[in-house]
Design an enzyme around this catalytic site. Structure first.
Site, mmCIF file in Angstrom:
data_model
loop_
_atom_site.group_PDB
_atom_site.id
_atom_site.type_symbol
_atom_site.label_atom_id
_atom_site.label_comp_id
_atom_site.label_asym_id
_atom_site.label_seq_id
_atom_site.Cartn_x
_atom_site.Cartn_y
_atom_site.Cartn_z
ATOM 1 N N ARG A 195 -9.983 2.520 0.378
ATOM 2 C CA ARG A 195 -10.161 2.610 -1.082
ATOM 3 C C ARG A 195 -11.492 2.033 -1.531
ATOM 4 O O ARG A 195 -11.967 2.323 -2.618
ATOM 5 C CB ARG A 195 -9.008 1.913 -1.787
ATOM 6 C CG ARG A 195 -7.749 2.733 -1.694
ATOM 7 C CD ARG A 195 -6.718 2.293 -2.674
ATOM 8 N NE ARG A 195 -5.989 1.114 -2.248
ATOM 9 C CZ ARG A 195 -4.958 0.605 -2.909
ATOM 10 N NH1 ARG A 195 -4.561 1.161 -4.033
ATOM 11 N NH2 ARG A 195 -4.334 -0.457 -2.456
ATOM 12 N N LEU B 167 -3.942 7.398 -2.391
ATOM 13 C CA LEU B 167 -2.694 8.135 -2.162
ATOM 14 C C LEU B 167 -2.237 8.909 -3.387
ATOM 15 O O LEU B 167 -1.628 9.973 -3.275
ATOM 16 C CB LEU B 167 -1.577 7.139 -1.792
ATOM 17 C CG LEU B 167 -1.712 6.448 -0.431
ATOM 18 C CD1 LEU B 167 -0.674 5.332 -0.312
ATOM 19 C CD2 LEU B 167 -1.516 7.464 0.692
ATOM 20 N N SER C 3 -7.988 0.091 6.377
ATOM 21 C CA SER C 3 -8.214 -1.339 6.137
ATOM 22 C C SER C 3 -7.003 -2.181 6.504
ATOM 23 O O SER C 3 -7.095 -3.393 6.618
ATOM 24 C CB SER C 3 -8.504 -1.555 4.649
ATOM 25 O OG SER C 3 -7.450 -0.974 3.889
ATOM 26 N N LYS D 296 10.000 3.592 1.727
ATOM 27 C CA LYS D 296 9.747 4.098 3.077
ATOM 28 C C LYS D 296 10.738 5.203 3.453
ATOM 29 O O LYS D 296 10.371 6.182 4.083
ATOM 30 C CB LYS D 296 9.813 2.953 4.103
ATOM 31 C CG LYS D 296 8.707 1.922 3.949
ATOM 32 C CD LYS D 296 7.293 2.502 4.032
ATOM 33 C CE LYS D 296 6.886 2.967 5.402
ATOM 34 N NZ LYS D 296 5.503 3.497 5.414
HETATM 35 P P1 NAP Z 1 -1.153 -3.330 4.908
HETATM 36 O O1 NAP Z 1 -2.020 -4.168 5.725
HETATM 37 O O2 NAP Z 1 -0.751 -3.785 3.554
HETATM 38 O O3 NAP Z 1 -1.788 -1.891 4.827
HETATM 39 C C1 NAP Z 1 -1.422 -0.965 3.842
HETATM 40 C C2 NAP Z 1 -2.533 0.039 3.733
HETATM 41 O O4 NAP Z 1 -2.163 1.013 2.745
HETATM 42 C C3 NAP Z 1 -3.857 -0.584 3.277
HETATM 43 O O5 NAP Z 1 -4.898 0.033 3.971
HETATM 44 C C4 NAP Z 1 -3.906 -0.202 1.810
HETATM 45 O O6 NAP Z 1 -5.232 -0.091 1.309
HETATM 46 C C5 NAP Z 1 -3.264 1.163 1.853
HETATM 47 N N1 NAP Z 1 -2.811 1.566 0.540
HETATM 48 C C6 NAP Z 1 -1.879 0.983 -0.255
HETATM 49 N N2 NAP Z 1 -1.799 1.645 -1.425
HETATM 50 C C7 NAP Z 1 -2.709 2.664 -1.376
HETATM 51 C C8 NAP Z 1 -3.108 3.681 -2.265
HETATM 52 N N3 NAP Z 1 -2.555 3.827 -3.480
HETATM 53 N N4 NAP Z 1 -4.063 4.550 -1.869
HETATM 54 C C9 NAP Z 1 -4.663 4.437 -0.652
HETATM 55 N N5 NAP Z 1 -4.331 3.470 0.231
HETATM 56 C C10 NAP Z 1 -3.361 2.616 -0.116
HETATM 57 O O7 NAP Z 1 0.224 -3.046 5.655
HETATM 58 P P2 NAP Z 1 0.592 -2.716 7.171
HETATM 59 O O8 NAP Z 1 1.600 -3.709 7.585
HETATM 60 O O9 NAP Z 1 -0.593 -2.483 8.016
HETATM 61 O O10 NAP Z 1 1.355 -1.355 6.918
HETATM 62 C C11 NAP Z 1 0.844 -0.110 7.349
HETATM 63 C C12 NAP Z 1 1.999 0.856 7.418
HETATM 64 O O11 NAP Z 1 2.978 0.339 8.318
HETATM 65 C C13 NAP Z 1 2.720 1.038 6.074
HETATM 66 O O12 NAP Z 1 3.082 2.387 5.991
HETATM 67 C C14 NAP Z 1 3.950 0.140 6.217
HETATM 68 O O13 NAP Z 1 4.991 0.594 5.406
HETATM 69 C C15 NAP Z 1 4.236 0.320 7.694
HETATM 70 N N6 NAP Z 1 5.049 -0.739 8.305
HETATM 71 C C16 NAP Z 1 4.624 -2.046 8.316
HETATM 72 C C17 NAP Z 1 5.422 -3.012 8.932
HETATM 73 C C18 NAP Z 1 5.016 -4.465 9.004
HETATM 74 O O14 NAP Z 1 5.871 -5.299 9.368
HETATM 75 N N7 NAP Z 1 3.783 -4.822 8.720
HETATM 76 C C19 NAP Z 1 6.646 -2.646 9.526
HETATM 77 C C20 NAP Z 1 7.022 -1.314 9.501
HETATM 78 C C21 NAP Z 1 6.221 -0.356 8.905
HETATM 79 P P3 NAP Z 1 -6.001 -1.323 0.594
HETATM 80 O O15 NAP Z 1 -6.541 -2.172 1.734
HETATM 81 O O16 NAP Z 1 -7.046 -0.665 -0.205
HETATM 82 O O17 NAP Z 1 -4.971 -2.060 -0.213
#
Ligand code: NAP
Length: 358
Positions: A38, A64, A15, A161
């Site tokens: 989820r 998770l 998602s 992280k």
């Molecule tokens: P995001 O849109 O907030 O996505 C986070 C995802 O993790 C969502 O699908 C969320 O599910 C899921 N999640 C959170 N807690 C969970 C749990 N307890 N059980 C199952 N699923 C869970 O963030 P994003 O930016 O796409 O980030 C994705 C990855 O990239 C992460 O690992 C983040 O640390 C990494 N990242 C992001 C950036 C950035 O600038 N955006 C930069 C570097 C690395 P729900 O939809 O159900 O909440």
């Protein structure tokens, strides 16, 4: 249809901002995708309506924090892209809200992969956060660097992280004789661009906050930026490139806050927003901003103290040379992010359509 239809890729946290693009690109390339979420599938029309989704996208619910939650999910998958992790800057309980799901979730996924012999590679979405939480004028960061400074109080999202990535490398090292898969990590910097879903991501939010007056002053702050479509693509390249190994910094360009504001104002014509006007982009301004950081919510405050006044220098050659990634220009990404936030209603509507061509 390509031969990829015989290859199943599991995407955890489908998602999410990055993962939704990953699912889209995998479907476009003909792969079968097993997406963990989820909620129930009806909550994600932006995924179920993707081209190829009705034939090749399946949803499985997994959290998770639930031990064993991924055991059935990864069975029969050829590759696993583990992107799910909480991305929240301001939290009350860093251990519970950030570190536990990031670390235990990663270990749950890896343990599940070890229990099946189908998975060839796990691509883990790590972050710049695992490289450093402190840009430095005198240093160029690369895949060799590890963030040793964050903790539960100082930049706790960064800490989650770095702990998760370290746990992953430790796990595969300790279990190398029993693991049929290898591990590659993608370490993106600040990810911006269009969102397939309606939720405003923390990183696009920085641009929204700039435009809505939450940053009243120009500071000596800069960001290494990359487009969300490139981040998704880098995961697929890491999966497809057999020789890929280790960590990959995924970042295109460094932009100063001053450059971002100037681009929004002068190139995109966003003059009807509250962009910062007071200029504190100077050594004196940096001292003031350090003091003011103590008035901010703790997540923002620690970020300001570790970032203001320093330039983020990086060496992004490994991903370019080994994965062959070609980056979308940051101007194009910022413009797409702004258009997208207008579309989803995250940005106040413009008084007139002043969007100029960048
Ligand atoms: P995001 O849109 O907030 O996505 C986070 C995802 O993790 C969502 O699908 C969320 O599910 C899921 N999640 C959170 N807690 C969970 C749990 N307890 N059980 C199952 N699923 C869970 O963030 P994003 O930016 O796409 O980030 C994705 C990855 O990239 C992460 O690992 C983040 O640390 C990494 N990242 C992001 C950036 C950035 O600038 N955006 C930069 C570097 C690395 P729900 O939809 O159900 O909440």
């Amino acid at each position: 249809m390509t031969s990829n239809q015989n290859t199943t890729v599991c995407v955890t946290g489908a998602s999410g901002f990055i993962a939704a693009h990953l699912v889209k690109q995998l479907l476009e390339q003909g792969y079968k995708v097993r997406a963990t979420v989820r909620g129930t599938a009806d909550k994600y029309p932006y995924l179920t309506e993707l081209e190829g989704a009705s034939e090749r996208l399946e949803f499985v619910q997994a959290d998770l924090l639930q031990e064993g939650a991924y055991d059935q999910v990864v069975q029969g998958c050829d590759y696993v892209m583990h992107t799910a992790s909480p991305y929240i800057v301001n939290v009350k309980d860093s251990q519970k809200e950030l570190v536990d799901p990031a670390v235990n979730g990663t270990l749950n996924v890896l343990k599940a992969c070890q229990k099946t012999d189908s998975v060839k590679r796990v691509v883990l979405t790590s972050s710049l956060a695992a490289i450093t939480d402190e840009p430095r004028n005198d240093k160029t960061f690369s895949e060799k660097d590890w963030n040793e400074k964050s903790n539960l109080k100082r930049n706790p999202y960064f800490y989650s992280k770095v702990q998760a990535e370290k746990a992953a490398w430790d796990y595969v090292e300790k279990n190398k004789d029993q693991c049929d898969f290898d591990l590659v990590t993608i370490n993106p910097f600040m990810v911006i661009g269009p969102s397939l879903g309606p939720t405003l991501n923390e990183s696009n939010k920085v641009i929204r906050d700039l435009m809505h007056g939450l940053y009243p002053v120009l500071m000596t702050l800069n960001w290494g930026i990359v487009d969300v479509r490139d981040v998704a693509h880098s995961h697929i390249l890491a999966m497809q490139t057999e020789s890929a190994s280790g960590r990959y910094l995924i970042v295109n360009e460094n932009w100063k806050m001053r450059e971002m504001v100037s681009f929004l104002k002068n190139d995109l014509g966003c003059t009807d927003y509250k962009l910062p006007k007071i200029d504190l982009d100077s050594p004196f301004g940096t001292k003031i901003m350090h003091l003011l950081s103590y008035t901010q919510p703790s997540g923002n405050g620690t970020y300001m103290r570790s970032h203001i006044g320093q330039q983020m220098n990086f060496d992004n050659a490994k991903a370019i040379n080994e994965l062959g990634i070609k980056y979308i220009s940051i101007k194009e990404s910022v413009e797409a992010a702004v258009e997208d936030m207008l579309k989803w209603g995250h940005l106040k509507p413009r008084k007139a359509n002043k969007m100029a061509t960048a």
